[in-house]
Design a protein around this motif. Structure first.
Motif, PDB file in Angstrom:
ATOM      1  N   ASP A  69      23.176  25.838  -6.415  1.00  0.00           N
ATOM      2  CA  ASP A  69      24.088  25.243  -5.444  1.00  0.00           C
ATOM      3  C   ASP A  69      25.350  26.066  -5.248  1.00  0.00           C
ATOM      4  O   ASP A  69      26.066  25.881  -4.258  1.00  0.00           O
ATOM      5  CB  ASP A  69      24.494  23.831  -5.900  1.00  0.00           C
ATOM      6  CG  ASP A  69      23.318  22.877  -5.907  1.00  0.00           C
ATOM      7  OD1 ASP A  69      22.698  22.706  -4.844  1.00  0.00           O
ATOM      8  OD2 ASP A  69      23.012  22.317  -6.987  1.00  0.00           O
ATOM      9  N   ALA A  70      25.669  26.947  -6.202  1.00  0.00           N
ATOM     10  CA  ALA A  70      26.876  27.772  -6.099  1.00  0.00           C
ATOM     11  C   ALA A  70      26.833  28.870  -7.154  1.00  0.00           C
ATOM     12  O   ALA A  70      26.072  28.791  -8.125  1.00  0.00           O
ATOM     13  CB  ALA A  70      28.132  26.919  -6.280  1.00  0.00           C
ATOM     14  N   VAL A  71      27.678  29.873  -6.949  1.00  0.00           N
ATOM     15  CA  VAL A  71      27.858  30.952  -7.926  1.00  0.00           C
ATOM     16  C   VAL A  71      29.334  31.002  -8.287  1.00  0.00           C
ATOM     17  O   VAL A  71      30.198  31.175  -7.416  1.00  0.00           O
ATOM     18  CB  VAL A  71      27.418  32.322  -7.370  1.00  0.00           C
ATOM     19  CG1 VAL A  71      27.689  33.418  -8.405  1.00  0.00           C
ATOM     20  CG2 VAL A  71      25.939  32.297  -7.003  1.00  0.00           C
ATOM     21  N   GLY A 104      23.543  36.298  -0.431  1.00  0.00           N
ATOM     22  CA  GLY A 104      22.101  36.369  -0.240  1.00  0.00           C
ATOM     23  C   GLY A 104      21.435  35.010  -0.311  1.00  0.00           C
ATOM     24  O   GLY A 104      20.431  34.761   0.373  1.00  0.00           O
ATOM     25  N   LEU A 105      21.976  34.121  -1.143  1.00  0.00           N
ATOM     26  CA  LEU A 105      21.414  32.773  -1.287  1.00  0.00           C
ATOM     27  C   LEU A 105      22.020  31.777  -0.304  1.00  0.00           C
ATOM     28  O   LEU A 105      21.561  30.634  -0.212  1.00  0.00           O
ATOM     29  CB  LEU A 105      21.647  32.258  -2.716  1.00  0.00           C
ATOM     30  CG  LEU A 105      20.960  33.035  -3.844  1.00  0.00           C
ATOM     31  CD1 LEU A 105      21.458  32.538  -5.203  1.00  0.00           C
ATOM     32  CD2 LEU A 105      19.444  32.883  -3.750  1.00  0.00           C
ATOM     33  N   ASP A 106      23.085  32.204   0.386  1.00  0.00           N
ATOM     34  CA  ASP A 106      23.813  31.343   1.313  1.00  0.00           C
ATOM     35  C   ASP A 106      24.340  30.093   0.613  1.00  0.00           C
ATOM     36  O   ASP A 106      24.178  28.967   1.078  1.00  0.00           O
ATOM     37  CB  ASP A 106      22.921  30.937   2.499  1.00  0.00           C
ATOM     38  CG  ASP A 106      23.726  30.322   3.635  1.00  0.00           C
ATOM     39  OD1 ASP A 106      24.929  30.619   3.744  1.00  0.00           O
ATOM     40  OD2 ASP A 106      23.150  29.523   4.404  1.00  0.00           O
ATOM     41  N   ALA A 166      28.548  38.745  -7.860  1.00  0.00           N
ATOM     42  CA  ALA A 166      28.564  37.325  -7.499  1.00  0.00           C
ATOM     43  C   ALA A 166      28.673  37.137  -5.985  1.00  0.00           C
ATOM     44  O   ALA A 166      28.007  36.270  -5.411  1.00  0.00           O
ATOM     45  CB  ALA A 166      29.723  36.623  -8.201  1.00  0.00           C
ATOM     46  N   LYS A 167      29.503  37.945  -5.346  1.00  0.00           N
ATOM     47  CA  LYS A 167      29.632  37.854  -3.889  1.00  0.00           C
ATOM     48  C   LYS A 167      28.298  38.123  -3.205  1.00  0.00           C
ATOM     49  O   LYS A 167      27.871  37.383  -2.308  1.00  0.00           O
ATOM     50  CB  LYS A 167      30.669  38.860  -3.391  1.00  0.00           C
ATOM     51  CG  LYS A 167      32.106  38.478  -3.615  1.00  0.00           C
ATOM     52  CD  LYS A 167      33.011  39.539  -3.000  1.00  0.00           C
ATOM     53  CE  LYS A 167      34.471  39.181  -3.127  1.00  0.00           C
ATOM     54  NZ  LYS A 167      35.347  40.203  -2.474  1.00  0.00           N
ATOM     55  N   ALA A 168      27.638  39.212  -3.619  1.00  0.00           N
ATOM     56  CA  ALA A 168      26.369  39.582  -2.994  1.00  0.00           C
ATOM     57  C   ALA A 168      25.296  38.525  -3.260  1.00  0.00           C
ATOM     58  O   ALA A 168      24.507  38.174  -2.368  1.00  0.00           O
ATOM     59  CB  ALA A 168      25.919  40.945  -3.514  1.00  0.00           C
ATOM     60  N   PHE A 169      25.267  38.013  -4.495  1.00  0.00           N
ATOM     61  CA  PHE A 169      24.259  37.025  -4.869  1.00  0.00           C
ATOM     62  C   PHE A 169      24.462  35.733  -4.083  1.00  0.00           C
ATOM     63  O   PHE A 169      23.514  35.144  -3.559  1.00  0.00           O
ATOM     64  CB  PHE A 169      24.334  36.772  -6.372  1.00  0.00           C
ATOM     65  CG  PHE A 169      23.056  36.338  -7.001  1.00  0.00           C
ATOM     66  CD1 PHE A 169      21.900  37.081  -6.855  1.00  0.00           C
ATOM     67  CD2 PHE A 169      22.990  35.171  -7.768  1.00  0.00           C
ATOM     68  CE1 PHE A 169      20.709  36.690  -7.449  1.00  0.00           C
ATOM     69  CE2 PHE A 169      21.814  34.767  -8.363  1.00  0.00           C
ATOM     70  CZ  PHE A 169      20.658  35.522  -8.198  1.00  0.00           C
TER      71      PHE A 169
END
Length: 334
Positions: free
Chosen positions: A73-75, A100-102, A94-97
């Motif tokens: 649900d979040a990073v 990518g997962l929106d 973390a930003k990219a992940f």
């Protein structure tokens, strides 16, 4: 709520998965062996190794938690304080992940994570509570209210308690990190062997640079042969004396804070909270003063991502997220 936490503020690469009050996975890859030969963390080496480790560490956390990345649900990620290069590796991943997962990105203050670590296992301390944050580079006394807001009552004006342990350990010829080595030697030592100074400042501020200097002069004023004999015959006693000087100051500050604020709940968090003497003395203070004392399990005293994931989940529940433009803040304060 399923949150991935990422922590890379210094020399530990960590990832964890938090779900609705439970740590599903908590993975930490330490670089202590790498930096030991240098007597401290080498920032360039730390950031390069974070780059190498961040992907497999996150993969291990997700596998251990038995969750797919698409279910997150979040990073949540540490964005300060810490070493700039180390923070940048974790935040960039973390930003990219998250992108990518929106899913939302949540920046977490590393010190806020430590404060939240008392809630990872066992009963939560009552609110408000007085919290002593003692990690490698930070020593602060804060008041935490019902809404997790922090009021800083005092902080170190120079060296933190953990830094003092590390620097004194170098003078004694011990390894890195120095705190655990000093703690082990102190177990069989005599704390009354030498009376090292205890700095007690106005209010609740701390200072530990004078202790380091006192140890330096104590050794320097002896010949090389005398120093060698002293460290060979009385290393345990010296470690016990240094440890007593640090712990006395920390416990005294908490005792005065309890008396002045009327606090009924206290906590000690951060790497130095793993020190056996500090844990015993804080327990004794709790019994003497009639206050509840909370100290995290040893695993959660050290830098870890479970505390970051939990703090991130709380922020998300309160409606807080971070922008994609979030940057690292090496000197971030509570």
């Amino acid at each position: 709520m399923l949150v991935l936490g990422i922590e890379s503020s210094c020399d530990d690469t960590a990832a964890a998965v938090w779900e609705d009050g439970t740590v599903r996975a908590n993975v930490v890859s330490s670089q202590a062996d790498l930096h030991e030969e240098y007597g401290g963390v080498v920032p360039e080496l730390a950031s390069r190794n974070h780059q190498r480790l961040i992907v497999p560490v996150v993969q291990r956390a997700l596998t251990k938690a038995e969750v797919d990345a698409e279910g997150l649900d979040a990073v949540a990620v540490t964005y300060g304080p810490g070493l700039p290069g180390s923070l940048l590796v974790g935040l960039s991943f973390a930003k990219a992940f998250a992108r990518g997962l929106d899913v939302p990105l949540i920046g977490v203050n590393h010190l806020e994570g430590h404060v939240c670590s008392v809630d990872l296992e066992g009963p939560r301390p009552g609110r408000p509570f007085l919290c002593l944050v003692v990690s490698g580079g930070h020593t602060e006394l804060v008041r935490v209210d019902e809404n997790a807001q922090h009021e800083v009552l005092g902080r170190t004006r120079d060296d933190a308690a953990g830094e003092a342990f590390d620097k004194v350990a170098q003078l004694f010829g011990l390894g890195y990190p120095g705190g655990p080595d000093i703690d082990r030697h102190a177990e069989t030592g005599d704390p009354a062997f030498h009376d090292f100074p205890r700095s007690r400042l106005d209010g609740f501020d701390f200072s530990f640079s004078g202790l380091k200097t006192s140890v330096l002069y104590y050794l320097r004023d002896r010949s090389a042969a005398e120093r060698k004999r002293l460290l060979a015959d009385h290393l345990d006693d010296l470690c016990a004396a240094v440890q007593a000087a640090v712990v006395d100051v920390l416990v005294d500050a908490m005792r005065r804070a309890v008396e002045e604020t009327g606090g009924e709940h206290v906590a000690v968090v951060g790497g130095v909270a793993a020190n056996s003497s500090l844990r015993r003395r804080m327990g004794a203070l709790g019994r003497e003063a009639g206050v509840d004392v909370s100290v995290p399990a040893l695993t959660y005293c050290m830098d870890n991502a479970a505390m970051i994931a939990q703090a991130g989940a709380r922020r998300l529940a309160a409606g807080h997220t971070s922008p994609a433009a979030l940057d690292v803040h090496p000197n971030l304060q509570l």
